[in-house]
Scaffold this motif. Structure first.
Motif, short mmCIF file in Angstrom:
data_model
loop_
_atom_site.label_atom_id
_atom_site.label_comp_id
_atom_site.label_asym_id
_atom_site.label_seq_id
_atom_site.Cartn_x
_atom_site.Cartn_y
_atom_site.Cartn_z
N UNK A 88 32.01 28.97 55.39
CA UNK A 88 33.22 30.10 55.75
C UNK A 88 34.55 29.63 56.07
N UNK A 89 34.64 28.43 56.85
CA UNK A 89 36.06 27.56 56.99
C UNK A 89 36.39 27.01 55.67
N UNK A 90 35.54 26.40 54.94
CA UNK A 90 36.12 26.09 53.60
C UNK A 90 36.57 27.03 52.83
N UNK A 91 36.12 27.92 52.71
CA UNK A 91 36.54 29.24 51.73
C UNK A 91 37.90 29.83 52.27
N UNK A 92 37.69 30.07 53.56
CA UNK A 92 38.99 30.93 54.32
C UNK A 92 40.23 30.02 54.58
N UNK A 93 39.90 28.72 54.74
CA UNK A 93 41.19 27.42 54.94
C UNK A 93 41.45 26.50 54.11
N UNK A 94 40.35 26.59 52.89
CA UNK A 94 40.83 25.61 51.61
C UNK A 94 41.55 25.93 50.86
N UNK A 95 41.88 24.85 50.08
CA UNK A 95 43.00 25.28 48.92
C UNK A 95 42.39 25.72 47.68
#
Length: 363
Positions: A88-95
């Motif tokens: 979820x963090x990778x998707x929400x906060x990623x580039x």
């Protein structure tokens, strides 16, 4: 080439039809080190099976996390359930490296940001009691240990459990390894610094951890009790009249729950009946992460799925068994113009998961 350009070129080369792709991890968070890898999430419409792959590209170590829309959704929920929402963090906060989703990715990112911001909520009483007991027991071990090696391991366990308890009390997400420290620093930087400073000084570490325990209600060892009796629960009898239609349904079928959380209190098993009317077929669907076992009671139902891009049909009769792996799109048909087909189904999840689909392709 800079890491974002490298990651984008890799996605363009290996996944030209990706629905969307993102770069996450330390590189995206601006915490790149000489050994940081490129954590790349790729979602591909129609992917047969999700996978994780480690590779090297132009001297960059790469961790690929490749999913279909279905598997990505399932893994997201699994992470949220464990209070460690890595994907979820990778998707929400990623580039964002690629986006052919027609706006769906941004809507998903917004939803995930909201869930991450809200946090997992306060721990339930049993979980909080268990956490207090574990940390209290570790502090007793720390007070009495004489072996230097054992002390080192106990000290780290005290640091980790104190951090996890503090995050739980704050209704915050957890993490593993360096991400646990990052979560704690974001929530309580003073506590993070105090634990790091005291981690090799038993007296100071015990005092810091005891402070966390006080916020949780104090030490808990004597009098702690967790119910572990699994030997004296009653059996449950379910008659045909007790079958429940209050379960997930698909068009063209009628499902009746026999053994479920609602009917018997089962935790990991669902069992029931499915009825397919004469000369009809179900909607295309899959059952999420459930493994599904089917026993044919009556009629001659047909089970249809895709294999090598074409439809494959399994024709069955009374006494036959069929196994449906998790996430595999399929449908049931009853070609008989007069006789209803009845099967008994057992699944590895406590409730029936049914995800209807427009066709048999994996999403």
């Amino acid at each position: 080439m800079d890491p974002v350009s490298e990651a984008r070129a890799l996605v363009d080369e290996l996944f030209p039809e990706a629905l969307y792709a993102l770069l996450g991890g330390s590189v995206a968070a601006g915490r790149r080190t000489p050994t940081s890898d490129l954590d790349i999430l790729v979602v591909v419409d129609g992917l047969a099976a999700p996978y994780r792959e480690s590779l090297r590209r132009h001297d960059w170590p790469v961790e690929l996390l490749v999913h279909s829309q279905t598997s990505f959704g399932a893994w997201l929920e699994r992470d949220f359930g464990s209070r460690q929402p890595v994907l979820a963090r990778l998707c929400a906060e990623g580039i964002v490296l690629a986006d052919r989703s027609g706006g769906r990715l941004e809507a998903l990112r917004e939803e995930l940001r909201g869930r991450l911001e809200r946090g997992p909520g306060a721990p339930h009483d049993a979980a909080l009691g268990r956490a207090r007991y574990v940390l209290s027991d570790l502090l007793d071990d720390l007070a009495g240990v004489t072996d230097p090696g054992e002390r080192a391991f106990i000290e780290w366990n005290v640091v980790e459990e104190a951090a996890r308890l503090a995050l739980s009390l704050g209704g915050r997400w957890q993490g593993g390894g360096k991400w646990l420290l990052r979560e704690l620093r974001a929530h309580d930087p003073d506590l993070a610094q105090a634990l790091l400073k005291a981690r090799e000084t038993p007296g100071e570490l015990a005092a810091v951890a005891a402070g966390v325990l006080e916020r949780a209600g104090g030490r808990l060892w004597e009098g702690y009790r967790a119910d572990g009796d699994v030997f004296h629960r009653p059996l449950r009898h379910v008659t045909p009249e007790d079958l429940s239609g209050a379960t997930a349904q698909s068009a063209g079928m009628r499902r009746l729950a026999a053994v479920s959380d609602a009917t018997t209190g089962s935790r990991r098993l669902w069992m029931g009946q499915t009825h397919v009317a004469p000369a009809t077929r179900s909607a295309d669907h899959h059952h999420g992460e459930s493994e599904t076992a089917i026993y044919v009671v009556s009629g001659r139902p047909v089970f249809v799925f895709l294999e090598d891009g074409g439809e494959r049909r399994i024709e069955t009769g009374p006494g036959d068994y069929v196994f449906v792996p998790p996430f595999v799109p399929h449908r049931e048909e009853n070609p008989d113009p007069e006789q209803e087909a009845v099967v008994v189904i057992a699944r590895s999840t406590q409730e029936a998961i049914v995800v209807d689909l427009p066709d048999l392709r994996m999403r």
